[in-house]
Scaffold this active site. Structure first.
Site, PDB file in Angstrom:
ATOM      1  N   TRP A 187       0.853  -1.187   0.000  1.00 44.12           N
ATOM      2  CA  TRP A 187       0.000   0.000   0.000  1.00 44.12           C
ATOM      3  C   TRP A 187       0.885   1.231   0.000  1.00 44.12           C
ATOM      4  O   TRP A 187       1.840   1.309   0.775  1.00 44.12           O
ATOM      5  CB  TRP A 187      -0.933   0.048   1.229  1.00 44.12           C
ATOM      6  CG  TRP A 187      -1.592   1.395   1.303  1.00 44.12           C
ATOM      7  CD1 TRP A 187      -2.582   1.855   0.469  1.00 44.12           C
ATOM      8  CD2 TRP A 187      -1.277   2.473   2.192  1.00 44.12           C
ATOM      9  NE1 TRP A 187      -2.884   3.151   0.789  1.00 44.12           N
ATOM     10  CE2 TRP A 187      -2.108   3.555   1.834  1.00 44.12           C
ATOM     11  CE3 TRP A 187      -0.366   2.626   3.246  1.00 44.12           C
ATOM     12  CZ2 TRP A 187      -2.060   4.783   2.510  1.00 44.12           C
ATOM     13  CZ3 TRP A 187      -0.309   3.845   3.911  1.00 44.12           C
ATOM     14  CH2 TRP A 187      -1.161   4.908   3.545  1.00 44.12           C
ATOM     15  N   GLU A 226      -3.117  -2.885  -2.414  1.00 48.92           N
ATOM     16  CA  GLU A 226      -4.220  -2.272  -1.664  1.00 48.92           C
ATOM     17  C   GLU A 226      -4.572  -0.896  -2.184  1.00 48.92           C
ATOM     18  O   GLU A 226      -3.755   0.026  -2.177  1.00 48.92           O
ATOM     19  CB  GLU A 226      -3.846  -2.178  -0.175  1.00 48.92           C
ATOM     20  CG  GLU A 226      -4.950  -1.562   0.679  1.00 48.92           C
ATOM     21  CD  GLU A 226      -4.568  -1.445   2.152  1.00 48.92           C
ATOM     22  OE1 GLU A 226      -3.397  -1.678   2.507  1.00 48.92           O
ATOM     23  OE2 GLU A 226      -5.465  -1.103   2.947  1.00 48.92           O
ATOM     24  N   LYS A 228      -7.075   2.627  -2.334  1.00 48.87           N
ATOM     25  CA  LYS A 228      -7.647   3.550  -1.348  1.00 48.87           C
ATOM     26  C   LYS A 228      -8.395   4.661  -2.062  1.00 48.87           C
ATOM     27  O   LYS A 228      -8.115   4.976  -3.212  1.00 48.87           O
ATOM     28  CB  LYS A 228      -6.496   4.103  -0.503  1.00 48.87           C
ATOM     29  CG  LYS A 228      -6.933   4.961   0.640  1.00 48.87           C
ATOM     30  CD  LYS A 228      -5.828   5.062   1.669  1.00 48.87           C
ATOM     31  CE  LYS A 228      -6.203   6.105   2.695  1.00 48.87           C
ATOM     32  NZ  LYS A 228      -5.382   6.029   3.890  1.00 48.87           N
ATOM     33  N   ASP A 259      -9.610  -3.012   1.950  1.00 51.44           N
ATOM     34  CA  ASP A 259      -9.656  -2.425   3.287  1.00 51.44           C
ATOM     35  C   ASP A 259     -11.055  -1.832   3.425  1.00 51.44           C
ATOM     36  O   ASP A 259     -11.481  -1.034   2.583  1.00 51.44           O
ATOM     37  CB  ASP A 259      -8.563  -1.355   3.413  1.00 51.44           C
ATOM     38  CG  ASP A 259      -8.508  -0.743   4.808  1.00 51.44           C
ATOM     39  OD1 ASP A 259      -9.573  -0.306   5.300  1.00 51.44           O
ATOM     40  OD2 ASP A 259      -7.412  -0.677   5.392  1.00 51.44           O
ATOM     41  N   HIS A 262     -11.715   1.890   2.880  1.00 53.05           N
ATOM     42  CA  HIS A 262     -11.185   2.564   1.698  1.00 53.05           C
ATOM     43  C   HIS A 262     -12.180   2.767   0.569  1.00 53.05           C
ATOM     44  O   HIS A 262     -11.803   2.821  -0.593  1.00 53.05           O
ATOM     45  CB  HIS A 262      -9.966   1.805   1.177  1.00 53.05           C
ATOM     46  CG  HIS A 262      -8.782   1.915   2.082  1.00 53.05           C
ATOM     47  ND1 HIS A 262      -7.529   1.495   1.740  1.00 53.05           N
ATOM     48  CD2 HIS A 262      -8.660   2.441   3.321  1.00 53.05           C
ATOM     49  CE1 HIS A 262      -6.681   1.724   2.732  1.00 53.05           C
ATOM     50  NE2 HIS A 262      -7.357   2.291   3.707  1.00 53.05           N
ATOM     51  N   HIS A 286      -8.520  -6.110   4.834  1.00 51.80           N
ATOM     52  CA  HIS A 286      -8.120  -5.298   5.973  1.00 51.80           C
ATOM     53  C   HIS A 286      -9.417  -4.912   6.671  1.00 51.80           C
ATOM     54  O   HIS A 286     -10.105  -3.990   6.235  1.00 51.80           O
ATOM     55  CB  HIS A 286      -7.356  -4.041   5.527  1.00 51.80           C
ATOM     56  CG  HIS A 286      -5.901  -4.276   5.331  1.00 51.80           C
ATOM     57  ND1 HIS A 286      -5.005  -3.261   5.094  1.00 51.80           N
ATOM     58  CD2 HIS A 286      -5.173  -5.422   5.382  1.00 51.80           C
ATOM     59  CE1 HIS A 286      -3.787  -3.774   4.993  1.00 51.80           C
ATOM     60  NE2 HIS A 286      -3.856  -5.081   5.145  1.00 51.80           N
ATOM     61  N   ASP A 294     -12.174   7.268   6.730  1.00 55.39           N
ATOM     62  CA  ASP A 294     -11.331   6.084   6.938  1.00 55.39           C
ATOM     63  C   ASP A 294     -10.616   6.217   8.284  1.00 55.39           C
ATOM     64  O   ASP A 294      -9.406   6.331   8.362  1.00 55.39           O
ATOM     65  CB  ASP A 294     -10.321   6.015   5.781  1.00 55.39           C
ATOM     66  CG  ASP A 294      -9.377   4.829   5.900  1.00 55.39           C
ATOM     67  OD1 ASP A 294      -9.749   3.846   6.559  1.00 55.39           O
ATOM     68  OD2 ASP A 294      -8.279   4.902   5.333  1.00 55.39           O
ATOM     69  N   ASP A 296     -10.258   4.234  10.872  1.00 56.14           N
ATOM     70  CA  ASP A 296      -9.596   3.088  11.508  1.00 56.14           C
ATOM     71  C   ASP A 296      -9.991   2.893  12.964  1.00 56.14           C
ATOM     72  O   ASP A 296      -9.131   2.642  13.822  1.00 56.14           O
ATOM     73  CB  ASP A 296      -8.070   3.179  11.341  1.00 56.14           C
ATOM     74  CG  ASP A 296      -7.642   2.817   9.921  1.00 56.14           C
ATOM     75  OD1 ASP A 296      -8.004   1.722   9.471  1.00 56.14           O
ATOM     76  OD2 ASP A 296      -6.976   3.633   9.270  1.00 56.14           O
ATOM     77  N   ASP A 326      -6.956  -4.217  10.281  1.00 59.56           N
ATOM     78  CA  ASP A 326      -6.206  -2.974  10.069  1.00 59.56           C
ATOM     79  C   ASP A 326      -6.948  -1.800  10.681  1.00 59.56           C
ATOM     80  O   ASP A 326      -7.809  -1.199  10.039  1.00 59.56           O
ATOM     81  CB  ASP A 326      -5.959  -2.740   8.574  1.00 59.56           C
ATOM     82  CG  ASP A 326      -5.129  -1.481   8.339  1.00 59.56           C
ATOM     83  OD1 ASP A 326      -4.514  -0.982   9.313  1.00 59.56           O
ATOM     84  OD2 ASP A 326      -5.096  -0.995   7.200  1.00 59.56           O
TER      85      ASP A 326
HETATM   86  C1  RNT Z   1      -3.833   2.879   4.982  1.00 67.62           C
HETATM   87  C2  RNT Z   1      -3.909   1.428   4.665  1.00 67.62           C
HETATM   88  C3  RNT Z   1      -2.751   0.591   5.115  1.00 67.62           C
HETATM   89  C4  RNT Z   1      -2.258   0.948   6.489  1.00 67.62           C
HETATM   90  C5  RNT Z   1      -1.244  -0.013   7.050  1.00 67.62           C
HETATM   91  C6  RNT Z   1      -0.545   0.538   8.239  1.00 67.62           C
HETATM   92  O1  RNT Z   1      -4.975   3.552   4.745  1.00 67.62           O
HETATM   93  O2  RNT Z   1      -5.087   0.912   5.173  1.00 67.62           O
HETATM   94  O3  RNT Z   1      -3.085  -0.750   5.014  1.00 67.62           O
HETATM   95  O4  RNT Z   1      -3.300   1.062   7.402  1.00 67.62           O
HETATM   96  O5  RNT Z   1      -0.385  -0.400   6.072  1.00 67.62           O
HETATM   97 ZN    ZN Z   2      -5.338  -1.185   5.091  1.00 68.93          ZN
END
Ligand code: RNT
Ligand code: ZN
Length: 418
Positions: A187, A226, A228, A259, A262, A286, A294, A296, A326
């Site tokens: 990523w 990955e 986003k 993810d 994302h 993720h 986003d 997290d 994640d």
């Molecule tokens: C970031 C991505 C990525 C990170 C990690 C730390 O938006 O989700 O995967 O969270 O690599």
């Molecule tokens: Zn991620």
């Protein structure tokens, strides 16, 4: 403390209840046992790593909060991960980022990392029953800027190409050592805050970088890419968008990482599973929880995660989906965050496995849509929790809310003293 006898008798009743709709809970327990999560090492220290203890997180991602007790070094991080994993039923994997290498107190730049910097991790993982997964790290570095693998400056782009190639070699070494393929995620945060007039140019560069990076074929690692939607400070354009990586993955037989944070907030990630599986080899997840963006947040057992798990089971794709977590919440006990998110993800897969799928599919085949919807509604309130408790009991981990006390104890004894 939840009593063993209570769990056992509740399980017997649940077993009977599920049998009535054609679901064997003993089989489901065996299936759940085989699902490994890839625990993300970066929850324990807010994505800091061991390259530089004063590193500030860049690349459009943020861990907000200042809860005391964050892991400050490798020893603490490892201890925290062992603690977290001891409260999660089953056997799991550990997902490392390149910045978590064992650099022996020396500065090793990203274009210099080698398998030897991860040897102690490999040994530690083997001793503690983890298989490792891996990630290249393009953020939090003086050369990160707005663009890395999509950078028109050849020096910067080549630096990151070299880094990512080395990461693949490290993942290969890990996979070989542990006798299980190491899943390596790529990523990058490349993008721009404001409008760009060069969308094509940066994507062309990224495509070329990827072609160079993937030129070597390996047998003990798997490549994931990955995508986003946007990052903080990169709101207008992301070079590695979903369309970009979906097309790249489909054409080059690479795993696309989904993810859950994302995408546009109303977009269903679950609906992507079947399409991806028809055109790409596997899927990497993720699992996260976006709140308004986003963000997290810690994964919980919400509809999004449930839908995702159900879709994977309905696609009969458990062996083609790698389940990574994640998220990074620095505002609550970090070990607690690991445990909540891991157990929530498992609870979602458990419910997915307990779904009376043949009955539901029978209704659907016959056009009995009232019956299908009624069963889907009833399913929500079936005693899956008794099966979950039994799963915890069988795995010798705290049942139900009992893990709260364990984390409080670890906080009192260990993390509060940091
Ligand atoms: C970031 C991505 C990525 C990170 C990690 C730390 O938006 O989700 O995967 O969270 O690599
Ligand atoms: Zn991620």
């Amino acid at each position: 403390m939840v009593k063993k006898l209570t769990v056992q008798s509740a399980y017997e009743l649940a077993k009977e209840r599920y049998a009535a709709i054609g679901v064997n809970t003993d089989t489901v327990l065996d299936q759940l046992q085989k699902i490994s999560l890839s625990l993300h090492c970066w929850q324990a220290d807010d994505v800091t790593g061991f390259e530089n203890p004063n590193a500030t997180l860049s690349g459009g991602i943020q861990a907000t909060g200042n809860y005391p007790g964050k892991a400050r070094n490798m020893e603490e991080l490892r201890a925290d991960i062992i603690k977290a994993a001891s409260l999660v039923p089953g056997q799991h994997r550990l997902n490392l980022h390149a910045i978590y290498g064992d650099f022996g107190g020396k500065f090793v730049d990203r274009d210099q990392i080698e398998p030897k910097h991860f040897e102690s991790w490999m040994k530690w993982a083997k001793e503690n029953g983890f298989k490792l997964d891996f990630n290249s790290t393009s953020f939090s570095h003086p050369k990160s800027g707005e663009l890395t693998l999509g950078n028109p400056d050849p020096d910067i782009r080549n630096f990151w190409i070299e880094h990512t190639k080395r990461c693949r070699a490290i993942a290969e070494a890990m996979g070989k050592y542990q006798g299980s393929p190491c899943v390596m995620n790529l990523w990058i945060h490349d993008g721009s805050k404001d409008q760009t007039v060069n969308r094509m140019k940066y994507r062309e560069l990224l495509k070329d970088s990827l072609d160079q990076i993937f030129a070597i074929k390996y047998d003990h690692m798997k490549d994931c890419i990955e995508a986003k939607l946007f990052g903080i400070g990169a709101e207008s354009y992301t070079v590695g968008s979903y369309d970009f990586y979906l097309a790249y993955g489909a054409k080059n037989n690479k795993i696309v990482t989904l993810d859950t944070g994302h995408f546009h907030l109303t977009e269903s990630i679950a609906d992507k599973i079947s399409s991806l599986l028809l055109f790409t080899p596997e899927i990497m997840l993720h699992v996260s929880r976006p709140v308004r963006w986003d963000s997290d947040h810690v994964t919980i057992m919400n509809d999004d995660t449930l839908d995702l798990a159900k879709e994977i089971v309905r696609c009969n794709a458990l062996d083609r989906v790698n389940i990574g977590l994640d998220y990074f919440d620095a505002s609550i006990n970090r070990i607690g965050a690991y445990v909540i998110g891991s157990r929530a993800t498992q609870k979602c897969f458990l419910q997915a496995l307990l779904e009376p799928l043949s009955l539901l599919r029978d209704y659907e085949a016959k056009g009995q849509y009232f019956q299908r919807l009624a069963m889907l509604e009833e399913d929500k309130a079936l005693p899956w929790n008794a099966v979950w408790d039994m799963f915890c009991l069988k795995n010798n981990v705290p049942v139900g809310e009992d893990f709260i006390a364990d984390i409080e104890q670890y906080e009192a004894d260990v993390t509060s003293k940091r």
